[in-house]
Design an enzyme around this catalytic site. Structure first.
Site, PDB file in Angstrom:
ATOM      1  N   HIS A 276       4.829   5.823  11.549  1.00 21.64           N
ATOM      2  CA  HIS A 276       4.339   5.629  10.178  1.00 21.64           C
ATOM      3  C   HIS A 276       3.364   6.780   9.910  1.00 21.64           C
ATOM      4  O   HIS A 276       2.154   6.589   9.841  1.00 21.64           O
ATOM      5  CB  HIS A 276       3.644   4.268  10.079  1.00 21.64           C
ATOM      6  CG  HIS A 276       3.354   3.806   8.683  1.00 21.64           C
ATOM      7  ND1 HIS A 276       3.488   4.615   7.569  1.00 21.64           N
ATOM      8  CD2 HIS A 276       2.907   2.605   8.230  1.00 21.64           C
ATOM      9  CE1 HIS A 276       3.145   3.923   6.493  1.00 21.64           C
ATOM     10  NE2 HIS A 276       2.792   2.713   6.872  1.00 21.64           N
TER      11      HIS A 276
ATOM     12  N   LYS B 212      25.604  -3.601  -0.329  1.00 18.91           N
ATOM     13  CA  LYS B 212      27.077  -3.551  -0.365  1.00 18.91           C
ATOM     14  C   LYS B 212      27.613  -2.788   0.845  1.00 18.91           C
ATOM     15  O   LYS B 212      28.801  -2.505   0.929  1.00 18.91           O
ATOM     16  CB  LYS B 212      27.550  -2.846  -1.638  1.00 18.91           C
ATOM     17  CG  LYS B 212      27.107  -3.508  -2.917  1.00 18.91           C
ATOM     18  CD  LYS B 212      27.575  -2.654  -4.105  1.00 18.91           C
ATOM     19  CE  LYS B 212      26.673  -2.833  -5.303  1.00 18.91           C
ATOM     20  NZ  LYS B 212      26.860  -1.762  -6.290  1.00 18.91           N
TER      21      LYS B 212
ATOM     22  N   ARG C 110      11.145   3.829   3.533  1.00 15.53           N
ATOM     23  CA  ARG C 110      10.812   2.869   4.606  1.00 15.53           C
ATOM     24  C   ARG C 110      12.065   2.087   4.946  1.00 15.53           C
ATOM     25  O   ARG C 110      12.804   1.656   4.057  1.00 15.53           O
ATOM     26  CB  ARG C 110       9.702   1.914   4.154  1.00 15.53           C
ATOM     27  CG  ARG C 110       9.463   0.800   5.174  1.00 15.53           C
ATOM     28  CD  ARG C 110       8.269  -0.036   4.859  1.00 15.53           C
ATOM     29  NE  ARG C 110       7.040   0.697   5.075  1.00 15.53           N
ATOM     30  CZ  ARG C 110       5.821   0.145   5.010  1.00 15.53           C
ATOM     31  NH1 ARG C 110       5.700  -1.127   4.705  1.00 15.53           N
ATOM     32  NH2 ARG C 110       4.744   0.865   5.230  1.00 15.53           N
TER      33      ARG C 110
ATOM     34  N   ARG D 163       0.797  -1.219   0.000  1.00 13.34           N
ATOM     35  CA  ARG D 163       0.000   0.000   0.000  1.00 13.34           C
ATOM     36  C   ARG D 163       0.838   1.281   0.000  1.00 13.34           C
ATOM     37  O   ARG D 163       0.602   2.189  -0.804  1.00 13.34           O
ATOM     38  CB  ARG D 163      -0.913   0.060   1.246  1.00 13.34           C
ATOM     39  CG  ARG D 163      -2.201  -0.668   1.134  1.00 13.34           C
ATOM     40  CD  ARG D 163      -2.580  -1.226   2.479  1.00 13.34           C
ATOM     41  NE  ARG D 163      -1.592  -2.240   2.803  1.00 13.34           N
ATOM     42  CZ  ARG D 163      -1.660  -3.507   2.369  1.00 13.34           C
ATOM     43  NH1 ARG D 163      -2.687  -3.884   1.672  1.00 13.34           N
ATOM     44  NH2 ARG D 163      -0.708  -4.387   2.639  1.00 13.34           N
ATOM     45  N   THR D 164       1.778   1.384   0.923  1.00 12.67           N
ATOM     46  CA  THR D 164       2.470   2.661   1.090  1.00 12.67           C
ATOM     47  C   THR D 164       3.267   3.009  -0.165  1.00 12.67           C
ATOM     48  O   THR D 164       3.152   4.110  -0.697  1.00 12.67           O
ATOM     49  CB  THR D 164       3.387   2.607   2.334  1.00 12.67           C
ATOM     50  OG1 THR D 164       2.631   2.072   3.416  1.00 12.67           O
ATOM     51  CG2 THR D 164       3.901   3.980   2.697  1.00 12.67           C
TER      52      THR D 164
HETATM   53  N1   CP Z   1      -0.374  -0.113   5.822  1.00 14.15           N
HETATM   54  C1   CP Z   1       0.850  -0.342   5.303  1.00 14.15           C
HETATM   55  O1   CP Z   1       1.845   0.266   5.680  1.00 14.15           O
HETATM   56  O2   CP Z   1       0.856  -1.303   4.319  1.00 14.15           O
HETATM   57  P1   CP Z   1       2.137  -1.744   3.503  1.00 14.15           P
HETATM   58  O3   CP Z   1       3.085  -2.420   4.474  1.00 14.15           O
HETATM   59  O4   CP Z   1       1.619  -2.698   2.458  1.00 14.15           O
HETATM   60  O5   CP Z   1       2.757  -0.520   2.910  1.00 14.15           O
END
Ligand code: CP
Length: 310
Positions: free
Chosen positions: A129, A80, A101, A51-52
């Site tokens: 998040h 590396k 991320r 999603r993100t």
């Molecule tokens: N909600 C969320 O962060 O989903 P993903 O891990 O798929 O990005």
């Protein structure tokens, strides 16, 4: 230049503005089609995501911009031994804004220090998040038409779930919010969240192991997945992973206008029979994520937008 590392980097007024812009984008997407023409978003994902990452990429494409990036550490020079800080400095020369991320808490903050472009934290370990929280706030605003006067049940892995920590932090700034924290003993909310948010801001909260005990009081039920990737011990994960499974019978006493949310991915914690319940909002929630990320990209790039009064 602004970064978004944690949700409280944004004021309540800025969050309201983002929500209004996101709603306007939903109503008038054509007004935004070329707002990011010739701009590039880099998505640096050292940890898996559906999603993100894809909603960020879709958001930039719908704004008329382009996307570069990688979706795993193994396909980048991190494999590396390159540091996050160096990666960010390099990619900042190829892009206008970065969504990142990383499995380590604090990685986005470290990366932002030397960055020449805005950094968006798309999840750092069990820490923050913020764009999921913006997604959650837009969902609550759209589905409940308010962000105050709510009783919110948070259920599942409250210890490792970064979305829970960010949501509690965000909601602590709104009036008359009550939390029902539903988890097994091993996955109770961390002491630092209690000390630094719940107790510090004198929030009203109850901890329970029983999912149904306060079901009739909830305006929102926020289900979460047990975070397998943060467990040190496979045995503990297997014992706890199916502790809560929401099904229709558990919703018998719930309000008719309950909003059931989940940041997703779901494993077993919501039975698929709930998907057809009109109170299930989690698929809509994932879609709202794209619109709030469009609004956020515009804000951090300092791009003017036309906004109509909602
Ligand atoms: N909600 C969320 O962060 O989903 P993903 O891990 O798929 O990005």
């Amino acid at each position: 230049m602004r970064h978004l590392i944690e949700i409280n980097d944004l004021s309540v007024e800025e969050i309201e503005e983002l929500i209004e812009v996101a709603k306007d984008i939903m109503q008038h997407p054509e007004n935004y089609w070329d707002k990011c023409k010739h701009k590039k978003l880099a998505t640096l994902f050292f940890e898996p995501s559906t999603r993100t990452r894809l909603s960020f990429e879709s958001a930039m494409i719908e704004l008329g911009g382009d996307v570069i990036g990688f979706s795993s550490a193994s396909s980048s020079s991190a494999s590396k031994g390159e540091s996050v800080s160096d990666t960010i400095r390099i990619v900042g020369g190829y892009s206008d804004i970065i969504a990142m991320r990383h499995p380590k808490e604090g990685a986005a903050l470290v990366g932002s220090i030397k960055s020449e472009v805005p950094i968006i934290n798309a999840g750092d370990g069990g820490h923050h998040h913020p764009t999921q929280t913006l997604t959650d706030l837009l969902t609550i605003s759209c589905e409940k038409n308010r962000l105050d006067n709510l009783t919110i049940g948070l259920c599942g892995d409250l210890k490792f779930g970064r979305t829970v920590h960010s949501l509690i932090s965000a909601m602590s700034r709104y009036k008359n919010i009550k939390f029902i924290l539903i988890s097994p003993d091993e996955l109770r909310i961390s002491e630092y969240v209690k000390k630094e948010i719940l107790d510090k801001y004198n929030m009203d909260y109850i901890e329970t192991k029983n999912m149904e005990e306060y079901m009739d009081k909830l305006d929102i039920l926020y289900m979460t997945r047990v975070q397998q990737e943060r467990f040190f011990n496979e045995e503990d994960y297997l014992r706890l992973k199916d502790y809560y499974i929401l099904n229709e019978s558990k919703l018998e006493k719930a309000k008719k206008d309950l909003c059931i949310m989940h940041p997703l991915p779901r494993v077993n914690e919501i039975s698929i029979e709930v998907d057809d319940d009109p109170r299930a909002c989690y698929f809509k929630q994932a879609k709202y994520g794209k619109y709030i990320r469009m609004a956020l990209i515009l804000k951090l790039l300092g791009i003017n937008y036309t906004r109509r009064k909602i």
